[in-house]
Design a protein around this motif. Structure first.
Motif, mmCIF file in Angstrom:
data_model
loop_
_atom_site.group_PDB
_atom_site.id
_atom_site.type_symbol
_atom_site.label_atom_id
_atom_site.label_comp_id
_atom_site.label_asym_id
_atom_site.label_seq_id
_atom_site.Cartn_x
_atom_site.Cartn_y
_atom_site.Cartn_z
ATOM 1 N N LEU A 1 10.107 9.639 11.566
ATOM 2 C CA LEU A 1 9.517 7.626 11.858
ATOM 3 C C LEU A 1 8.713 7.265 13.014
ATOM 4 C CD1 LEU A 1 10.552 4.520 11.768
ATOM 5 C CD2 LEU A 1 11.270 4.736 13.589
ATOM 6 N N THR A 2 7.604 6.943 12.213
ATOM 7 C CA THR A 2 5.837 6.417 13.139
ATOM 8 C C THR A 2 5.925 5.014 13.038
ATOM 9 O OG1 THR A 2 5.436 8.384 12.308
ATOM 10 C CG2 THR A 2 3.987 6.807 12.791
ATOM 11 N N ILE A 3 5.677 4.505 13.996
ATOM 12 C CA ILE A 3 5.033 3.011 14.178
ATOM 13 C C ILE A 3 3.886 2.826 14.259
ATOM 14 C CG2 ILE A 3 5.295 0.571 14.900
ATOM 15 C CD1 ILE A 3 8.564 2.024 14.720
ATOM 16 N N ALA A 4 2.740 2.430 12.699
ATOM 17 C CA ALA A 4 1.502 3.037 13.035
ATOM 18 C C ALA A 4 1.248 1.872 14.060
ATOM 19 C CB ALA A 4 0.717 1.793 11.576
ATOM 20 N N ARG A 5 -0.629 2.656 14.619
ATOM 21 C CA ARG A 5 -0.968 2.251 15.808
ATOM 22 C C ARG A 5 -3.178 2.245 15.081
ATOM 23 N NH1 ARG A 5 0.762 5.733 17.940
ATOM 24 N NH2 ARG A 5 -1.093 7.738 18.951
ATOM 25 N N ASP A 6 -3.393 0.719 14.944
ATOM 26 C CA ASP A 6 -5.239 1.750 15.468
ATOM 27 C C ASP A 6 -5.342 3.047 15.354
ATOM 28 O OD1 ASP A 6 -4.676 -1.046 13.650
ATOM 29 O OD2 ASP A 6 -7.308 -1.302 14.895
ATOM 30 N N GLY A 7 -6.123 4.273 13.957
ATOM 31 C CA GLY A 7 -6.506 5.251 14.696
ATOM 32 C C GLY A 7 -5.447 6.171 14.475
ATOM 33 N N LEU A 8 -4.137 5.704 14.467
ATOM 34 C CA LEU A 8 -3.485 6.972 14.242
ATOM 35 C C LEU A 8 -3.286 8.187 13.413
ATOM 36 C CD1 LEU A 8 0.453 6.828 15.127
ATOM 37 C CD2 LEU A 8 0.828 7.559 12.818
ATOM 38 N N ARG B 1 -4.018 14.306 4.730
ATOM 39 C CA ARG B 1 -3.617 13.638 6.251
ATOM 40 C C ARG B 1 -3.808 12.131 6.220
ATOM 41 N NH1 ARG B 1 -7.918 15.873 10.758
ATOM 42 N NH2 ARG B 1 -8.887 13.610 10.180
ATOM 43 N N LEU B 2 -2.469 11.793 7.233
ATOM 44 C CA LEU B 2 -3.090 9.955 6.489
ATOM 45 C C LEU B 2 -3.761 9.227 7.947
ATOM 46 C CD1 LEU B 2 -2.119 7.003 5.395
ATOM 47 C CD2 LEU B 2 -0.618 7.463 6.066
ATOM 48 N N THR B 3 -4.997 8.100 7.879
ATOM 49 C CA THR B 3 -4.999 7.847 9.168
ATOM 50 C C THR B 3 -4.578 6.698 9.293
ATOM 51 O OG1 THR B 3 -6.713 9.563 9.679
ATOM 52 C CG2 THR B 3 -6.908 7.980 10.957
ATOM 53 N N ILE B 4 -3.982 5.480 10.166
ATOM 54 C CA ILE B 4 -4.157 4.392 9.848
ATOM 55 C C ILE B 4 -5.600 4.042 10.639
ATOM 56 C CG2 ILE B 4 -2.324 2.340 10.267
ATOM 57 C CD1 ILE B 4 -1.261 4.463 8.955
ATOM 58 N N LEU B 5 -5.986 3.193 10.255
ATOM 59 C CA LEU B 5 -7.568 2.267 10.141
ATOM 60 C C LEU B 5 -7.308 1.315 10.921
ATOM 61 C CD1 LEU B 5 -9.751 3.737 7.173
ATOM 62 C CD2 LEU B 5 -9.015 5.131 9.524
ATOM 63 N N GLY B 6 -6.155 0.530 10.435
ATOM 64 C CA GLY B 6 -5.792 -0.806 10.964
ATOM 65 C C GLY B 6 -4.236 -0.887 10.192
ATOM 66 N N SER B 7 -3.302 -0.986 11.192
ATOM 67 C CA SER B 7 -2.071 -1.900 11.420
ATOM 68 C C SER B 7 -1.459 -3.202 11.523
ATOM 69 C CB SER B 7 -1.571 -0.409 12.580
ATOM 70 O OG SER B 7 -2.233 -1.858 13.997
ATOM 71 N N LYS B 8 -2.576 -3.990 11.842
ATOM 72 C CA LYS B 8 -2.460 -5.239 12.000
ATOM 73 C C LYS B 8 -1.803 -5.690 9.904
ATOM 74 C CE LYS B 8 -3.223 -9.645 13.708
ATOM 75 N NZ LYS B 8 -3.238 -10.644 12.678
ATOM 76 N N GLY B 9 -0.359 -7.033 10.214
ATOM 77 C CA GLY B 9 -0.315 -7.318 9.267
ATOM 78 C C GLY B 9 -0.915 -9.292 9.000
ATOM 79 N N GLY B 10 -1.860 -9.364 8.523
ATOM 80 C CA GLY B 10 -2.498 -11.184 8.722
ATOM 81 C C GLY B 10 -3.711 -10.606 8.644
ATOM 82 N N PRO B 11 -4.843 -11.806 8.770
ATOM 83 C CA PRO B 11 -6.123 -11.721 9.107
ATOM 84 C C PRO B 11 -6.858 -12.320 9.943
ATOM 85 C CG PRO B 11 -5.435 -13.600 7.268
ATOM 86 C CD PRO B 11 -3.951 -13.146 7.959
ATOM 87 N N ALA B 12 -6.081 -12.665 11.082
ATOM 88 C CA ALA B 12 -6.039 -12.751 12.276
ATOM 89 C C ALA B 12 -6.473 -11.767 13.572
ATOM 90 C CB ALA B 12 -5.564 -14.093 13.298
ATOM 91 N N ILE B 13 -7.230 -12.054 14.406
ATOM 92 C CA ILE B 13 -7.858 -10.149 15.226
ATOM 93 C C ILE B 13 -7.783 -11.839 16.840
ATOM 94 C CG2 ILE B 13 -9.067 -9.171 13.275
ATOM 95 C CD1 ILE B 13 -11.568 -10.102 14.629
ATOM 96 N N PRO C 1 -7.190 -5.235 10.460
ATOM 97 C CA PRO C 1 -6.007 -6.128 9.687
ATOM 98 C C PRO C 1 -5.884 -4.174 9.466
ATOM 99 C CG PRO C 1 -6.919 -7.888 9.671
ATOM 100 C CD PRO C 1 -8.034 -6.796 10.689
ATOM 101 N N THR C 2 -5.901 -4.768 7.527
ATOM 102 C CA THR C 2 -4.297 -3.201 6.939
ATOM 103 C C THR C 2 -5.897 -2.443 6.377
ATOM 104 O OG1 THR C 2 -2.871 -4.230 6.393
ATOM 105 C CG2 THR C 2 -3.312 -1.894 5.551
ATOM 106 N N SER C 3 -5.785 -1.420 6.580
ATOM 107 C CA SER C 3 -6.431 -0.664 6.073
ATOM 108 C C SER C 3 -6.795 1.285 6.485
ATOM 109 C CB SER C 3 -8.608 -0.662 6.441
ATOM 110 O OG SER C 3 -8.111 -0.546 7.885
ATOM 111 N N MET C 4 -5.963 1.459 4.914
ATOM 112 C CA MET C 4 -6.436 3.195 5.353
ATOM 113 C C MET C 4 -6.727 4.597 4.813
ATOM 114 S SD MET C 4 -1.798 2.053 4.477
ATOM 115 C CE MET C 4 -3.050 0.868 3.769
ATOM 116 N N LEU C 5 -6.909 5.552 5.558
ATOM 117 C CA LEU C 5 -7.450 6.431 4.665
ATOM 118 C C LEU C 5 -6.472 7.914 4.480
ATOM 119 C CD1 LEU C 5 -10.442 8.593 4.642
ATOM 120 C CD2 LEU C 5 -10.262 9.467 7.217
#
Length: 299
Positions: free
Chosen positions: A272-279, A4-16, A23-27
């Motif tokens: 093809l998968t487009i990332a989103r947080d929690g995906l 399993r791969l979980t996208i925890l943070g899908s955004k490029g760049g530090p601003a929220i 921002p980027t993190s993955m499990l």
């Protein structure tokens, strides 16, 4: 067994921004290991919401030291410790990761020492093991092999793509990079390629909203890949699935999933998968083909 791969943070760049992605993190869960790849702001909350007990933290990998990939590393380790972590955690990162950790621990010295004395906790500074790496083999234990490739992300010299290989499946994380043809060879035949992606039509609006004008735009164009370029790497590598992540921009209401898909389809015809947080993306050589990315795929 399905990995399993979980996208925890899908955004490029530090601003929220309000209600926007992190921002980027993955499990990555493969071969019985719980692996965190990059630690942008929000990684601790993302792991908890993905069902991970922080006190079981095991392996952490950092691709490079831009803040949207490393800002919450120290906070993740400290939060895991206050949650009950009492075993060694190995953190693999580029040169400078050890300096980051030592300064974080120094900044938190009062809290660390008072919790040791008051709560009887082991010293977190003895539990965290920093292992700095460059290109080549990074880790090879228990059937899990991890290797690194330096990619093109100026002005950051030590930015490294990571490949994880196990009999249950394989994944490559591109890290941040401009179009880098050698990445296709590095990712040859993997089940999943997680590649950063940028959309040209969103760059000018992003620059206007964020500031720094021409300088920021110059950096984006020199240091990141367009979605179609990510698709070309995936096609040349013959991967099983392409996941577009570290999206630039990730929170522009004028840009929809359809825009990302159309851009990637210029060069990539496979899954093809487009990332989103929690995906969540499920993969693995022993999983039926029809089950792959069952909860996260766009098709």
């Amino acid at each position: 067994m399905t990995s399993r791969l979980t996208i925890l943070g899908s955004k490029g760049g530090p601003a929220i921004r309000p209600r926007g992605p992190s921002p980027t993190s993955m499990l990555l869960e493969v071969g019985g290991r719980t692996i965190v790849v990059d630690c942008g702001l929000g990684v601790s909350r993302g792991l908890v919401e993905a069902g991970v007990s922080l006190k079981t933290l095991d392996l952490v990998f950092i691709t490079h030291l831009h803040s949207d990939h490393v800002l919450e590393l120290g906070a993740l380790l400290h939060t895991a410790w206050t949650t009950g972590l009492d075993h060694d955690v190995r953190v693999f990162g580029p040169p400078g990761t050890g300096h980051y950790w030592s300064r974080f621990a120094q900044a938190m010295e009062f809290d660390i020492e008072i919790r040791i004395a008051d709560e009887g906790r082991p010293d977190i500074r003895d539990l965290v093991r920093i292992e700095e790496f460059a290109e080549g083999t990074v880790f090879d234990e228990g059937g899990l092999a991890v290797s690194a490739l330096r990619v093109d992300h100026p002005p950051v010299t030590d930015c490294l793509a990571l490949r994880f290989d196990h009999e249950e499946g394989s994944v490559v994380f591109s890290a941040d990079t401009a179009f880098f043809p050698s990445l296709a060879g590095f990712a040859k035949g993997v089940d999943v390629l997680v590649h950063e992606a940028m959309l040209a039509e969103g760059v000018d609006r992003l620059v206007a909203r964020t500031g720094n004008g021409a300088r920021l735009k110059e950096h984006l164009l020199a240091s990141h890949s367009f979605a179609a370029e990510a698709g070309r790497i995936a096609a040349d590598a013959g991967v099983g699935r392409l996941v577009l992540n570290h999206l630039i921009p990730a929170d522009d209401p004028a840009i929809t999933q359809a825009h990302w898909e159309a851009a990637a389809r210029e060069t990539w015809t496979g899954p093809l998968t487009i990332a989103r947080d929690g995906l969540l993306v499920e993969f693995g050589r022993v999983a039926p083909e029809s089950d792959k990315a069952a909860t996260g795929g766009n098709e």
